[in-house]
Design an enzyme around this catalytic site. Structure first.
Site, PDB file in Angstrom:
ATOM      1  N   CYS A 247      15.285 -68.052 -54.530  1.00 37.50           N
ATOM      2  CA  CYS A 247      15.083 -69.081 -53.486  1.00 37.50           C
ATOM      3  C   CYS A 247      16.193 -68.839 -52.477  1.00 37.50           C
ATOM      4  CB  CYS A 247      15.194 -70.466 -54.105  1.00 37.50           C
ATOM      5  SG  CYS A 247      13.970 -70.748 -55.378  1.00 37.50           S
ATOM      6  N   ALA A 249      16.502 -68.334 -48.809  1.00 42.61           N
ATOM      7  CA  ALA A 249      16.758 -68.639 -47.391  1.00 42.61           C
ATOM      8  C   ALA A 249      17.769 -69.772 -47.222  1.00 42.61           C
ATOM      9  CB  ALA A 249      15.442 -69.027 -46.712  1.00 42.61           C
ATOM     10  N   GLY A 251      19.878 -67.279 -46.795  1.00 45.94           N
ATOM     11  CA  GLY A 251      20.426 -65.996 -47.234  1.00 45.94           C
ATOM     12  C   GLY A 251      21.932 -65.937 -47.379  1.00 45.94           C
ATOM     13  N   ASP A 271      11.650 -66.123 -50.617  1.00 47.36           N
ATOM     14  CA  ASP A 271      11.569 -67.529 -50.226  1.00 47.36           C
ATOM     15  C   ASP A 271      10.124 -67.818 -49.854  1.00 47.36           C
ATOM     16  OD1 ASP A 271      13.907 -69.755 -49.525  1.00 47.36           O
ATOM     17  OD2 ASP A 271      11.972 -70.154 -48.548  1.00 47.36           O
ATOM     18  N   ASP A 306       0.627 -57.253 -64.769  1.00 40.10           N
ATOM     19  CA  ASP A 306       0.546 -55.869 -65.234  1.00 40.10           C
ATOM     20  C   ASP A 306       1.973 -55.308 -65.337  1.00 40.10           C
ATOM     21  OD1 ASP A 306       0.198 -53.238 -65.622  1.00 40.10           O
ATOM     22  OD2 ASP A 306      -1.083 -52.886 -63.847  1.00 40.10           O
ATOM     23  N   CYS A 377      22.539 -78.174 -55.269  1.00 37.93           N
ATOM     24  CA  CYS A 377      23.536 -78.930 -54.490  1.00 37.93           C
ATOM     25  C   CYS A 377      23.205 -80.409 -54.614  1.00 37.93           C
ATOM     26  CB  CYS A 377      23.578 -78.476 -53.031  1.00 37.93           C
ATOM     27  SG  CYS A 377      22.016 -78.648 -52.170  1.00 37.93           S
TER      28      CYS A 377
HETATM   29  C1  LIG Z   1      18.731 -74.486 -51.888  1.00 35.57           C
HETATM   30  S1  LIG Z   1      17.765 -73.650 -50.761  1.00 35.57           S
HETATM   31  C2  LIG Z   1      18.351 -72.034 -50.939  1.00 35.57           C
HETATM   32  C3  LIG Z   1      19.635 -71.748 -50.209  1.00 35.57           C
HETATM   33  C4  LIG Z   1      20.008 -70.278 -50.302  1.00 35.57           C
HETATM   34  N1  LIG Z   1      20.096 -69.825 -51.666  1.00 35.57           N
HETATM   35  C5  LIG Z   1      21.321 -69.957 -49.597  1.00 35.57           C
HETATM   36  O1  LIG Z   1      22.367 -69.936 -50.237  1.00 35.57           O
HETATM   37  O2  LIG Z   1      21.303 -69.721 -48.386  1.00 35.57           O
HETATM   38  C6  LIG Z   1      16.250 -73.574 -51.608  1.00 35.57           C
HETATM   39  C7  LIG Z   1      15.224 -72.672 -50.970  1.00 35.57           C
HETATM   40  O3  LIG Z   1      14.139 -72.577 -51.906  1.00 35.57           O
HETATM   41  C8  LIG Z   1      12.964 -72.317 -51.172  1.00 35.57           C
HETATM   42  N2  LIG Z   1      11.828 -72.558 -52.087  1.00 35.57           N
HETATM   43  C9  LIG Z   1      11.291 -73.733 -52.491  1.00 35.57           C
HETATM   44  N3  LIG Z   1      10.294 -73.511 -53.374  1.00 35.57           N
HETATM   45  C10 LIG Z   1      10.197 -72.175 -53.543  1.00 35.57           C
HETATM   46  C11 LIG Z   1       9.353 -71.323 -54.308  1.00 35.57           C
HETATM   47  N4  LIG Z   1       8.401 -71.832 -55.098  1.00 35.57           N
HETATM   48  N5  LIG Z   1       9.532 -69.992 -54.214  1.00 35.57           N
HETATM   49  C12 LIG Z   1      10.495 -69.468 -53.408  1.00 35.57           C
HETATM   50  N6  LIG Z   1      11.309 -70.223 -52.651  1.00 35.57           N
HETATM   51  C13 LIG Z   1      11.172 -71.549 -52.719  1.00 35.57           C
HETATM   52  C14 LIG Z   1      13.092 -73.250 -49.977  1.00 35.57           C
HETATM   53  O4  LIG Z   1      12.292 -72.800 -48.920  1.00 35.57           O
HETATM   54  C15 LIG Z   1      14.594 -73.168 -49.674  1.00 35.57           C
HETATM   55  O5  LIG Z   1      14.833 -72.225 -48.655  1.00 35.57           O
END
Ligand SMILES: C[S@@+](CC[C@H](N)C(=O)[O-])C[C@H]1O[C@@H](n2cnc3c(N)ncnc32)[C@H](O)[C@@H]1O
Length: 472
Positions: A247, A249, A251, A271, A306, A377
């Site tokens: 997860c 974004a 980044g 993301d 797979d 967080c």
């Molecule tokens: C806490 S933020 C991440 C912050 C990031 N790790 C950083 O340090 O910049 C959580 C992120 O999880 C993404 N998210 C939520 N559900 C998700 C899923 N099922 N698969 C992938 N990303 C997901 C959201 O879009 C969001 O950007």
């Protein structure tokens, strides 16, 4: 001293948080009075910003002292150009234990006089102002009918989300965050077909003064909360490994992981939100990191059926990664400053099921013997210690490990974890030490306690020979 009211939450959410912080195990450990005092302090410190700005520096590109020196020069230039220039010496301090962090004290709360001309901004924008940002036009909700570029205005943050866009005045609950100079007329903010962009009010007398990092050494200095930097170190990536950030974004942690690997190996960043993927790529490019590969994908579905199928992008065969970071989507109730949230209890309670789905995928994608870091967080038990209790029961192959560095507190009682297990968890709990009046303790000693609320788990997945786990 607290200058803002406590965080404004729906009564049902306040009651829920109270039941978390005054749960039976906490009461047995510290007693009712202390537990209640911590809870009240939490509500107050959440609405106030930390007393410093944390900058993660690109030690993969230059040594700390060189970046520290350049940053000092840049910020001095910025100060000289500022219309409200005062000769305040800029302190830039290394963190005593974390080698890629610099700390800059925030000056505030300062005595700033309120003016008659008002601009009201959304709570999120108000929080950004308290951390050193200017007011961007999309954040502006209300201004006087006659506001012109060049007017000096007082900026207020709307506490309860009641101010609607385009109002000319607002009498609801709001707090003063400082004075600035309007860079746009009211008409260019509200009366246009295209949403207005760019700086709407340049802050000249913020209540909390911290340097603006807009465009300052973009490849060398990255604003990041201290606990978020700790996550990268706890994960402990090594050059040449293949790492998954599920997860990712925008980044921040992805880029830190790539930097710690000296940009050697592969960091796969996923993301679910398409337009956030560009932010990950832009950040990686800005920090000169080539090992980051970002994809828009729902990580709950990132395991391919797979196991022989080897794609460059997702889905991936089981056991594809040496280390996995699950920085989970969460209720975000640890963020500071946060003056108010309009979220319902139902919204807050919607996260644990999603986090568990992501955890299942994380365990399957992790190699045997690999490392999994889970972080949030937020401050609830349901998204933190209770998830750990659930994971330990669901995945017998999972073992908690000591964290390095461990600069936060231990886990909070209430989820049935043993004292030994709680000691292995890292919970950043600003309510344990927050005291805005306390300015005599040197910043380097106070920084670890004055963070956002955050939670980190460091665990390993056993080799097959030791434990058989059907689920991962
Ligand atoms: C806490 S933020 C991440 C912050 C990031 N790790 C950083 O340090 O910049 C959580 C992120 O999880 C993404 N998210 C939520 N559900 C998700 C899923 N099922 N698969 C992938 N990303 C997901 C959201 O879009 C969001 O950007």
């Amino acid at each position: 001293m607290s200058i803002f009211p406590r965080i404004s939450l729906k009564p049902e959410v306040t009651e829920y948080l109270k039941s978390v912080f005054l749960n039976k195990e906490v009461l047995a450990a510290v007693g009712h009075q202390e537990a209640d005092c911590r809870f009240q302090k939490l509500l107050t410190c959440l609405s106030h910003p930390p007393s410093y700005t944390c900058v993660r520096i690109s030690t993969h590109l230059a040594p700390l002292e060189e970046i520290r020196h350049k940053l000092g020069e840049e910020l001095k230039k910025q100060q000289m150009c500022s219309s409200s220039a005062q000769d305040v010496s800029i302190q830039i301090l290394p963190h005593p234990r974390i080698t890629d962090v610099l700390l800059l004290p925030v000056d505030g709360p300062r005595a700033v006089e309120q003016l008659s001309s008002e601009v009201v901004v959304g709570a999120q924008c108000g929080s950004a102002v308290l951390r050193g940002a200017h007011v961007f036009a999309p954040g502006i909700l209300a201004s006087s009918k006659y506001m012109k570029a060049g007017d000096v205005v007082s900026v207020f943050s709307d506490l309860e989300g009641r101010c609607t866009r385009g109002m000319t005045s607002f009498q609801g609950k709001k707090v003063f965050v400082g004075n600035g100079v309007a860079e746009m007329d009211r008409s260019s903010i509200f009366c246009t077909d295209e949403p207005a962009r760019g700086v709407g009010v340049r802050m000249v007398e913020p209540l909390y003064r911290s340097p603006s990092f807009d465009g300052v050494l973009p490849s060398l200095a990255f604003l990041q909360n201290l606990p978020s930097v700790v996550v990268g170190h706890v994960l402990g990536p090594r050059p040449g490994e293949r790492i998954l950030d599920m997860c990712a974004a925008p980044g921040g942690k992805t880029c830190h992981i790539a930097a710690l690997m000296k940009d050697q190996g592969e960091v796969v960043a996923l993301d679910r939100i398409r337009n956030k993927i560009d932010r990950i790529r832009q950040n990686a490019q800005m920090l000169h990191l080539h090992s980051v590969k970002a994809y828009c994908f729902n990580s709950t579905q990132a395991v391919s059926g797979d196991s022989a199928q080897e794609n460059e992008g997702p889905p991936f065969p089981p056991e594809s990664f040496d280390r996995v970071l699950l920085d989970a989507p969460c209720s975000g109730l640890g963020q500071r400053p946060n003056m108010g949230s309009t979220w319902s209890l139902k919204e807050i309670c919607s996260y644990p099921p999603l986090q568990r789905k992501l955890f299942h995928a994380a365990m399957r994608l992790l190699k045997k013997g690999g490392v999994l870091v889970y972080s949030t967080c937020t401050v609830t038990l349901a998204e933190n210690e209770e998830q750990v209790a659930w994971a330990l029961e669901t995945f017998p192959c999972l073992t908690l490990q000591p964290q390095e560095p461990h600069i936060g507190a231990e886990g909070m009682p209430g989820a049935g974890l043993s004292p030994e297990q709680l000691r292995l968890l890292q919970r950043f709990s600003p309510e344990l030490s927050w005291d805005q009046a306390e300015t005599t303790t040197p910043l380097q000693c106070r920084a670890d306690g004055d963070t956002i609320g955050f939670f980190i788990v460091f665990s390993t997945k056993a080799h097959e020979k030791t434990v058989f786990c059907q689920l991962c």
